[in-house]
Design a protein around this motif. Structure first.
Motif, PDB file in Angstrom:
ATOM      1  N   GLU A  71       0.823  -1.208   0.000  1.00 51.64           N
ATOM      2  CA  GLU A  71       0.000   0.000   0.000  1.00 51.64           C
ATOM      3  C   GLU A  71       0.862   1.264   0.000  1.00 51.64           C
ATOM      4  N   LEU A  94       0.114   0.172  -9.326  1.00 48.80           N
ATOM      5  CA  LEU A  94      -0.848  -0.874  -8.993  1.00 48.80           C
ATOM      6  C   LEU A  94      -0.988  -1.865 -10.140  1.00 48.80           C
ATOM      7  N   GLU A 142      -0.247  -5.894 -10.043  1.00 45.75           N
ATOM      8  CA  GLU A 142      -1.240  -6.900 -10.408  1.00 45.75           C
ATOM      9  C   GLU A 142      -0.736  -7.823 -11.520  1.00 45.75           C
ATOM     10  N   LEU A 161      -2.206 -10.603  -5.076  1.00 43.45           N
ATOM     11  CA  LEU A 161      -2.426  -9.453  -4.200  1.00 43.45           C
ATOM     12  C   LEU A 161      -3.601  -9.738  -3.270  1.00 43.45           C
ATOM     13  N   HIS A 162      -3.358  -9.597  -1.975  1.00 46.41           N
ATOM     14  CA  HIS A 162      -4.405  -9.771  -0.973  1.00 46.41           C
ATOM     15  C   HIS A 162      -4.809  -8.397  -0.453  1.00 46.41           C
ATOM     16  N   ARG A 163      -6.124  -8.194  -0.342  1.00 47.37           N
ATOM     17  CA  ARG A 163      -6.642  -6.883   0.034  1.00 47.37           C
ATOM     18  C   ARG A 163      -7.575  -6.999   1.230  1.00 47.37           C
ATOM     19  N   LEU A 198      -9.088  -0.498  -5.641  1.00 49.60           N
ATOM     20  CA  LEU A 198      -8.202  -1.494  -5.050  1.00 49.60           C
ATOM     21  C   LEU A 198      -8.908  -2.823  -4.803  1.00 49.60           C
ATOM     22  N   LEU A 230     -11.661  -3.296  -2.943  1.00 54.63           N
ATOM     23  CA  LEU A 230     -12.297  -3.363  -1.621  1.00 54.63           C
ATOM     24  C   LEU A 230     -13.694  -2.763  -1.678  1.00 54.63           C
ATOM     25  N   PRO A 280      -6.730   1.124   3.055  1.00 55.83           N
ATOM     26  CA  PRO A 280      -6.577  -0.182   2.421  1.00 55.83           C
ATOM     27  C   PRO A 280      -5.272  -0.850   2.819  1.00 55.83           C
ATOM     28  N   GLU A 281      -5.301  -2.157   2.883  1.00 55.24           N
ATOM     29  CA  GLU A 281      -4.104  -2.961   3.097  1.00 55.24           C
ATOM     30  C   GLU A 281      -3.945  -3.873   1.883  1.00 55.24           C
ATOM     31  N   VAL A 282      -2.824  -3.757   1.188  1.00 57.98           N
ATOM     32  CA  VAL A 282      -2.573  -4.538  -0.019  1.00 57.98           C
ATOM     33  C   VAL A 282      -1.244  -5.265   0.172  1.00 57.98           C
ATOM     34  N   ALA A 290      -3.138 -10.132   3.888  1.00 55.02           N
ATOM     35  CA  ALA A 290      -3.548  -8.920   4.591  1.00 55.02           C
ATOM     36  C   ALA A 290      -4.285  -9.345   5.857  1.00 55.02           C
TER      37      ALA A 290
END
Length: 527
Positions: free
Chosen positions: A247, A269, A273, A280-282, A326, A328, A498-500, A512
Motif C-alpha cells: 500500500e 498498482l 497486479e 495481491l491480498h486486500r 483497489l 475493496l 486499504p491494506e494490499v 492482509a
C-alpha cells in the motif's frame, strides 16, 4: 499496548460530492482479512520465507516511543501474547500461553500454560509480569492502573490487582517481555515458535529460526527472514522476497511531482497486479483516514460552523473512489472509535444533524505531501466546498515533519491524516478527543487532540467505558461518546485505509491480516 502514532502517509483518495448532511448507516461489508488459504497439514516442512519490511529494528521493544509496525511484526513471532486479536479485533485467549484468565472485581487471575518457558529454559512466571509492570507503569495506560502483582496459588498463577476498575486488561502483557529485558545489542530470549538467529538493523536483516524449546505446534519453516526492502516490486519480480505489503509503494510512487504521483500510483498498482506468480491480498487496515477541523482558532472555533463544514463531506463518495479501485468494498466510515470490521460498529453520523447553504469561509488544508491519494482528496475538497462559499487553500507538508513541524503547531484550519485503529478504543483513543487541559503557563495543552476541542462529558464517557466490564454496556457507552464527538464537529472519519499485500504463489498463511497478525508456526510453503 503501544502508544498511538499518526500515520502521516494518509491513504486519501477520491472525489467529494455536494453538501450531504447526515448519512444513512453503512453496512460493514469490508473484508476483515484476506490470507492465502492453506491448512497446516498441507504445508511442507522446511524452507526459508522472506518478508519485506520498511526497516529492521535494533530492538524488539514495542513499548518504546519509536517502535514501528515492523517492530511488532517481528516481536509477535518470538514473544508471548496472552491474547491474540482475531480479524474483527476481538481479544482471544491464546492457549499456548494461558490455561485461563478471569476477572473478579479489580483482580485478574492468569493461569499460565505450565509448559511455557523462555528459550534459556526459565519458566514464564510472575517475575516477567512484575518486570514489565515496573518498566511501564509510569505513563503507559493500563499499567498505571495496576496496584500490585503477586504469585497466586502456585508458580503458574499470577494475580494482578488494579487500583481502579479497568475493563481493557486483556490489552496488557501482549506481548510480554522477559524479566531479563530486551537488549539493544544482543538477542533477547524467546518464548514463541521462533527465536532470533540474528538482528542486524544496519544490514537490514532479522533472521528467525525454530525455537527448540517451543512447546506448541512446531514452526513449519526452517527460517523466516525479515528484509529491509526499498523497491518491493523489483524485489518481488526478481524472487528476492515472498511477502511484501504494497500500500505504501502504491500510494507513494517515485514521481517528479504530486500530479505525476497520481498517474504513477495507478501504473504502480497495474504493475503489481501483473507480477507473475504473485497474488495481491486486500483487506481493510487497522487504521482510518479522517478530516480534523481545528477548533482552537478562527471561524472553526464555533461548533456550529464546524458541523456545517463537516456536513459537506461526502464520505460515501470518498470511500468509493479510494477503495473500489483497489478491489475493496467502498464502505464509508461513520464512527470515530470503532472500525467497519469491528464488533459493535455502527454509523453514528446522524448525530451531526447539520447542513450548510453558504458559509463564506477561507480555510487552509494541511495534508502529507508525496501521497497520490492525499493530493486527489485535497483537490476534490477545494472543488467541492467552493460552491458553498468555502475557499480552501491546500498546504502540502513533508511526511517526515508532518506531525511535529506542522500538525502539532496548529497553524492550519483543516487537516487530512490517518490514525491507527485499536481493539481497545476506550483507553487507546481517549487521548485523541480528550479536552485540552491548562499547562504550567495556563494555556491549553492539546496533546494528541490536534483539533483542540473537547468536553468534560466526552472525557467522562471514555472513563466510564474504560471502567465497565460488561461488553454490551461498554459498547453502548462508546456509541454515546462517538455521537458527542460528531456533535462537537471535531473531525470526520472517512474510511479505513486499504491494506494490499503481495504473496508469492505457494506461500500459505500470509496476506492482509487486518487487525490480526500471523500465526507464525503455520506459515510456510504448500506441498
Amino acid at each position: 499496548m503501544k502508544s498511538l502514532k499518526v500515520l502521516a502517509a494518509a491513504a486519501l483518495l477520491g472525489a467529494l460530492a455536494g453538501c450531504s448532511g447526515a448519512q444513512a448507516p453503512a453496512t460493514p461489508t469490508q473484508s476483515a482479512a484476506d490470507l492465502t488459504p492453506g491448512d497446516r497439514n498441507a504445508v511442507r516442512q522446511g524452507g526459508t520465507l522472506r518478508w519485506a519490511v520498511d526497516e529492521v529494528p535494533a530492538s524488539l521493544d514495542v513499548y518504546q516511543s519509536d517502535a514501528t509496525a515492523d517492530t511488532s511484526l517481528i516481536a509477535h513471532a518470538v514473544l508471548p501474547s496472552l491474547y491474540r486479536l482475531d480479524d474483527h479485533a476481538r481479544p482471544v485467549l491464546d492457549p499456548d500461553y494461558l490455561a485461563g484468565a478471569e476477572q473478579v472485581d479489580r483482580t485478574v487471575t492468569y493461569r499460565l500454560n505450565p509448559k511455557a518457558v523462555w528459550s534459556d529454559g526459565t519458566p514464564v512466571s510472575v517475575a516477567d509480569f512484575i518486570a514489565q509492570w515496573t518498566a511501564l507503569r509510569a505513563g503507559h495506560p493500563g499499567y498505571d492502573a495496576i496496584e500490585s502483582i503477586t504469585q497466586g496459588a502456585d508458580a503458574h498463577q499470577v494475580k494482578v490487582v488494579f487500583s481502579r476498575p479497568y475493563a481493557d486488561w486483556k490489552a496488557l502483557f501482549s506481548p510480554l517481555d522477559p524479566a531479563a529485558g530486551l537488549p539493544a545489542n544482543g538477542l533477547p530470549l524467546s518464548a514463541g515458535p521462533l527465536q532470533l538467529k540474528s538482528l542486524d538493523a544496519k544490514g537490514g536483516k532479522a533472521a528467525l529460526v525454530r525455537n527448540p524449546r517451543w512447546w506448541g505446534a512446531p514452526a513449519k519453516v526452517d527460517e523466516l527472514d525479515f528484509l529491509t526492502t526499498t523497491d518491493r516490486l523489483d524485489a518481488l519480480s526478481h524472487n528476492q522476497v515472498d511477502v511484501a505489503a504494497l500500500e505504501g509503494t502504491i500510494d507513494h510512487p517515485a514521481a517528479g511531482g504530486s500530479t505525476d504521483a497520481v498517474t504513477t500510483a495507478t501504473q504502480t498498482l497495474q504493475r503489481a497486479e501483473a507480477l507473475h506468480g504473485i497474488t495481491l491480498h486486500r483487506a481493510a487496515a487497522p487504521a482510518f483516514t479522517q478530516l480534523t477541523l481545528n477548533g482552537a482558532r478562527g471561524q472553526l472555533a464555533e461548533p456550529a460552523v464546524r458541523r456545517a463544514v463537516a456536513a459537506c463531506v461526502d464520505r460515501a463518495g470518498l470511500a468509493k473512489a479510494a477503495l473500489a479501485p483497489l478491489g475493496l468494498a467502498p464502505v464509508a466510515l461513520g464512527n470515530h472509535l470503532l472500525m467497519a470490521d469491528q464488533q459493535g460498529y455502527q454509523d453514528n453520523s446522524a448525530a451531526l444533524a447539520a447542513s450548510a447553504k453558504s458559509l463564506r469561509l477561507d480555510l487552509s488544508l494541511l495534508y502529507p505531501d508525496g501521497s497520490a491519494t492525499a493530493r486527489r482528496t485535497a483537490d476534490a475538497l477545494v472543488a467541492q466546498l467552493a460552491p458553498y462559499g468555502i475557499t480552501v487553500h491546500p498546504q502540502p507538508a513533508a511526511p517526515a515533519g508532518f506531525v511535529h513541524d506542522h500538525l502539532a503547531g496548529g497553524d492550519w484550519d483543516l487537516a487530512l491524516f490517518s490514525w491507527p485503529a485499536t481493539a481497545f478504543p476506550a483507553t487507546d483513543e481517549r487521548p485523541l478527543y480528550a479536552k485540552p487541559q491548562p499547562g504550567p503557563d495556563g494555556k491549553p495543552v492539546a496533546g494528541l487532540n490536534y483539533g483542540g476541542d473537547g468536553t468534560d462529558e466526552i472525557d467522562q464517557l471514555f472513563d466510564k467505558a474504560q471502567a465497565t466490564g460488561d461488553p454490551a454496556r461498554r459498547t453502548a457507552l462508546l456509541q454515546q461518546t462517538d455521537a458527542l464527538i460528531w456533535q462537537l464537529g471535531h473531525s470526520v472519519p472517512l474510511y479505513q485505509r486499504p491494506e494490499v499485500v503481495a504473496v508469492r504463489t505457494g506461500v500459505a498463511g500470509a496476506g492482509a491480516y487486518g487487525f490480526g497478525w500471523p500465526r507464525y508456526q503455520d506459515l510456510g510453503f504448500l506441498r
